[in-house]
Write a protein that holds these residues in place. Structure first.
Motif, PDB file in Angstrom:
ATOM      1  N   MET A  40       1.682  27.678  20.184  1.00  0.00           N
ATOM      2  CA  MET A  40       0.685  27.959  19.041  1.00  0.00           C
ATOM      3  C   MET A  40       0.946  28.536  17.429  1.00  0.00           C
ATOM      4  SD  MET A  40      -1.963  27.061  20.461  1.00  0.00           S
ATOM      5  CE  MET A  40      -3.423  27.561  19.566  1.00  0.00           C
ATOM      6  N   ILE A  41       0.546  28.113  16.570  1.00  0.00           N
ATOM      7  CA  ILE A  41       0.947  28.821  15.256  1.00  0.00           C
ATOM      8  C   ILE A  41      -1.033  29.949  15.198  1.00  0.00           C
ATOM      9  CG2 ILE A  41       1.506  28.543  13.233  1.00  0.00           C
ATOM     10  CD1 ILE A  41       2.411  25.994  13.863  1.00  0.00           C
ATOM     11  N   PRO A  42      -0.604  31.308  15.403  1.00  0.00           N
ATOM     12  CA  PRO A  42      -1.210  32.609  15.437  1.00  0.00           C
ATOM     13  C   PRO A  42      -1.979  32.271  13.753  1.00  0.00           C
ATOM     14  CG  PRO A  42      -0.116  32.981  16.095  1.00  0.00           C
ATOM     15  CD  PRO A  42       0.722  32.119  15.226  1.00  0.00           C
ATOM     16  N   PHE A  43      -3.090  31.773  13.624  1.00  0.00           N
ATOM     17  CA  PHE A  43      -3.886  31.318  12.503  1.00  0.00           C
ATOM     18  C   PHE A  43      -5.711  31.455  12.369  1.00  0.00           C
ATOM     19  CE2 PHE A  43      -6.352  28.868   9.249  1.00  0.00           C
ATOM     20  CZ  PHE A  43      -5.681  29.599   8.581  1.00  0.00           C
ATOM     21  N   THR A  44      -6.326  32.160  12.230  1.00  0.00           N
ATOM     22  CA  THR A  44      -7.723  32.355  12.057  1.00  0.00           C
ATOM     23  C   THR A  44      -8.743  32.285  11.357  1.00  0.00           C
ATOM     24  OG1 THR A  44      -7.453  34.980  11.599  1.00  0.00           O
ATOM     25  CG2 THR A  44      -7.142  34.732  13.866  1.00  0.00           C
ATOM     26  N   GLY A  45      -8.247  31.616  10.463  1.00  0.00           N
ATOM     27  CA  GLY A  45      -9.026  31.527   9.234  1.00  0.00           C
ATOM     28  C   GLY A  45      -9.865  29.741   9.426  1.00  0.00           C
ATOM     29  N   HIS A  46     -10.016  29.284   8.238  1.00  0.00           N
ATOM     30  CA  HIS A  46     -11.067  28.490   8.470  1.00  0.00           C
ATOM     31  C   HIS A  46     -10.341  27.127   8.213  1.00  0.00           C
ATOM     32  CE1 HIS A  46     -14.917  31.156   9.145  1.00  0.00           C
ATOM     33  NE2 HIS A  46     -14.548  31.775   8.039  1.00  0.00           N
ATOM     34  N   VAL A  47     -10.071  25.994   9.262  1.00  0.00           N
ATOM     35  CA  VAL A  47     -10.119  25.178   8.989  1.00  0.00           C
ATOM     36  C   VAL A  47      -9.878  23.858  10.309  1.00  0.00           C
ATOM     37  CG1 VAL A  47      -7.509  25.716  10.490  1.00  0.00           C
ATOM     38  CG2 VAL A  47      -7.411  23.760   8.747  1.00  0.00           C
ATOM     39  N   SER A  48     -10.371  22.389  10.133  1.00  0.00           N
ATOM     40  CA  SER A  48     -10.860  21.927  10.727  1.00  0.00           C
ATOM     41  C   SER A  48      -9.503  21.445  12.218  1.00  0.00           C
ATOM     42  CB  SER A  48     -11.113  20.585  10.466  1.00  0.00           C
ATOM     43  OG  SER A  48      -9.609  19.654   9.259  1.00  0.00           O
ATOM     44  N   ILE A  49      -8.693  21.615  12.334  1.00  0.00           N
ATOM     45  CA  ILE A  49      -7.307  21.409  13.509  1.00  0.00           C
ATOM     46  C   ILE A  49      -7.174  22.401  14.393  1.00  0.00           C
ATOM     47  CG2 ILE A  49      -6.654  19.356  11.698  1.00  0.00           C
ATOM     48  CD1 ILE A  49      -3.789  21.885  10.882  1.00  0.00           C
ATOM     49  N   ARG A  50      -8.011  23.793  14.238  1.00  0.00           N
ATOM     50  CA  ARG A  50      -7.788  25.122  14.405  1.00  0.00           C
ATOM     51  C   ARG A  50      -8.690  25.225  15.802  1.00  0.00           C
ATOM     52  NH1 ARG A  50     -11.051  29.881  13.025  1.00  0.00           N
ATOM     53  NH2 ARG A  50     -12.562  29.094  14.084  1.00  0.00           N
ATOM     54  N   ILE A  89      -7.391  28.161  22.797  1.00  0.00           N
ATOM     55  CA  ILE A  89      -7.036  27.519  23.762  1.00  0.00           C
ATOM     56  C   ILE A  89      -6.749  29.352  24.748  1.00  0.00           C
ATOM     57  CG2 ILE A  89      -5.570  27.097  25.646  1.00  0.00           C
ATOM     58  CD1 ILE A  89      -4.821  25.325  23.481  1.00  0.00           C
ATOM     59  N   ARG A  90      -7.746  28.859  25.856  1.00  0.00           N
ATOM     60  CA  ARG A  90      -7.763  30.581  26.659  1.00  0.00           C
ATOM     61  C   ARG A  90      -6.319  30.738  27.414  1.00  0.00           C
ATOM     62  NH1 ARG A  90     -12.560  31.196  30.762  1.00  0.00           N
ATOM     63  NH2 ARG A  90     -12.140  29.008  31.204  1.00  0.00           N
ATOM     64  N   GLY A  91      -6.049  32.089  27.771  1.00  0.00           N
ATOM     65  CA  GLY A  91      -4.644  32.400  28.706  1.00  0.00           C
ATOM     66  C   GLY A  91      -3.256  32.070  27.494  1.00  0.00           C
ATOM     67  N   LYS A  92      -3.569  31.856  26.098  1.00  0.00           N
ATOM     68  CA  LYS A  92      -1.950  32.217  25.907  1.00  0.00           C
ATOM     69  C   LYS A  92      -2.402  33.295  25.357  1.00  0.00           C
ATOM     70  CE  LYS A  92      -1.178  27.275  25.201  1.00  0.00           C
ATOM     71  NZ  LYS A  92       0.237  26.969  25.958  1.00  0.00           N
ATOM     72  N   PRO A  93      -0.122  33.513  25.056  1.00  0.00           N
ATOM     73  CA  PRO A  93      -0.251  35.144  24.273  1.00  0.00           C
ATOM     74  C   PRO A  93      -1.790  35.139  22.794  1.00  0.00           C
ATOM     75  CG  PRO A  93       1.580  34.504  24.950  1.00  0.00           C
ATOM     76  CD  PRO A  93       0.122  32.998  24.714  1.00  0.00           C
ATOM     77  N   TYR A  94      -1.327  34.304  22.124  1.00  0.00           N
ATOM     78  CA  TYR A  94      -1.995  33.886  20.777  1.00  0.00           C
ATOM     79  C   TYR A  94      -3.049  32.261  20.716  1.00  0.00           C
ATOM     80  CZ  TYR A  94       1.639  37.393  18.587  1.00  0.00           C
ATOM     81  OH  TYR A  94       2.425  38.593  18.840  1.00  0.00           O
ATOM     82  N   PRO A  95      -4.229  33.105  21.561  1.00  0.00           N
ATOM     83  CA  PRO A  95      -5.394  32.189  22.039  1.00  0.00           C
ATOM     84  C   PRO A  95      -5.431  31.488  20.589  1.00  0.00           C
ATOM     85  CG  PRO A  95      -6.459  33.398  22.283  1.00  0.00           C
ATOM     86  CD  PRO A  95      -5.569  34.179  22.046  1.00  0.00           C
TER      87      PRO A  95
END
Length: 303
Positions: A1-11, A14-20
């Motif tokens: 997972m590439i951490p990103f919390t911005g607004h993008v359609s491909i975001r 996933i529960r259980g991941k270090p960076y969900p």
């Protein structure tokens, strides 16, 4: 997972991941942890018409650069009998854990339920081989039933592994099939890369997913370079305790980028910096206050 919390359609989340929350990235790595190839999740235009899942399509895309004769190990998100058949035609064998609902219907009656395997005891093994003897499905009961499928390995030859027994309060020897041993030995590469990247991740406060992805690839390149250095040093006979740590490696790379060859660097011992000009001392706090009060008194008297 590439951490990103911005607004993008491909975001996605996933529960259980270090960076969900972030961008899903499928990775192909060797057992030492070096990443060989990667692929984004939202890049399969034929996913709607294909008989394979997203995980199977990702495996097919990543194995396009692999030569025939390679052995591939995947987890249950990717494993399916259809995928094993497709890669076997290309000369690539696949081994991985598989979900019970993905086992072919004609093979399900041959499977044992968890209660029956638990009754047989810890280390019980059940094996199913397809008609053409190319794919083998193996059941193994450890703490719970583990189901695996492989086009290269089966239950034989068996070995043993140590497991903790609550009843005996000690370690006991448990029989283990060959497919489980091979799977445990080869599946640590991707986990090692995922573990090393977040330690010293490049931080940047940005809302652009492209910048976040580029910085992630820089971190991935540094981890790959460090793993290659460790492997080269081990091949030369260097002891593990003398290998350079990941933080020291990143600092060395940073110094090489800041001070490349041919640029004069400042040495504190041989070339001390020029001394600063001494400034006159400031007036004492009481003096400053008294001066200010006198100025106000004079100003008021003139008015």
């Amino acid at each position: 997972m590439i951490p990103f919390t911005g607004h993008v359609s491909i975001r996605q989340h996933i529960r259980g991941k270090p960076y969900p929350t972030g961008l899903k990235n499928f990775v192909l790595a060797d057992p030492t942890g070096e990443v060989l190839d990667f692929q984004g999740k939202n890049s399969f235009p034929d996913a709607a018409t294909s008989t394979l899942s997203i995980g199977g399509l990702a495996v097919l895309r990543l194995t396009q650069t692999l030569p025939a004769g390679c052995s591939l190990f995947v987890d249950r998100y990717f494993t399916s009998i259809r995928l094993l058949d497709c890669l076997l035609e290309k000369g690539i064998t696949v081994t991985g854990t598989i979900m019970k609902n993905l086992v072919p219907r004609n093979a399900k009656p041959c499977l044992k339920n968890d209660t029956e395997m638990k009754r047989q005891g810890r280390g019980s093994i059940n094996q199913i081989v397809c008609d053409d003897n190319k794919i083998c499905i193996t059941q193994w009961y450890d703490n719970k039933a583990v189901l695996s499928a492989s086009s290269e390995f089966g239950a034989q030859p068996n070995d043993s592994c140590k497991r903790w027994s609550k009843e005996d309060h000690a370690y006991i020897e448990v029989p283990r099939p060959a497919v489980i041993k091979q799977y445990n030995d080869k599946m640590g590469g991707v986990d090692l890369s995922d573990r090393m990247i977040p330690y010293y991740r490049i931080g940047a406060r940005t809302r652009k997913w492209t910048i976040r992805t580029i910085l992630h690839m820089v971190d991935l390149s540094l981890v790959n370079a460090w793993l290659q250095e460790r492997q080269d040093m081990l091949n030369k006979g260097t002891q593990i305790k003398h290998l350079r740590q990941f933080l020291d490696f990143r600092l060395a790379v940073s110094e090489d980028l800041l001070f490349p060859a041919g640029i004069q660097t400042w040495n504190q011992k041989t070339d001390p910096p020029q001394k600063r000009i001494a400034l006159p001392p400031e007036a004492a706090r009481n003096t400053r206050r008294s001066t200010c009060h006198e100025w106000l008194r004079l100003k008021c008297s003139k008015m």
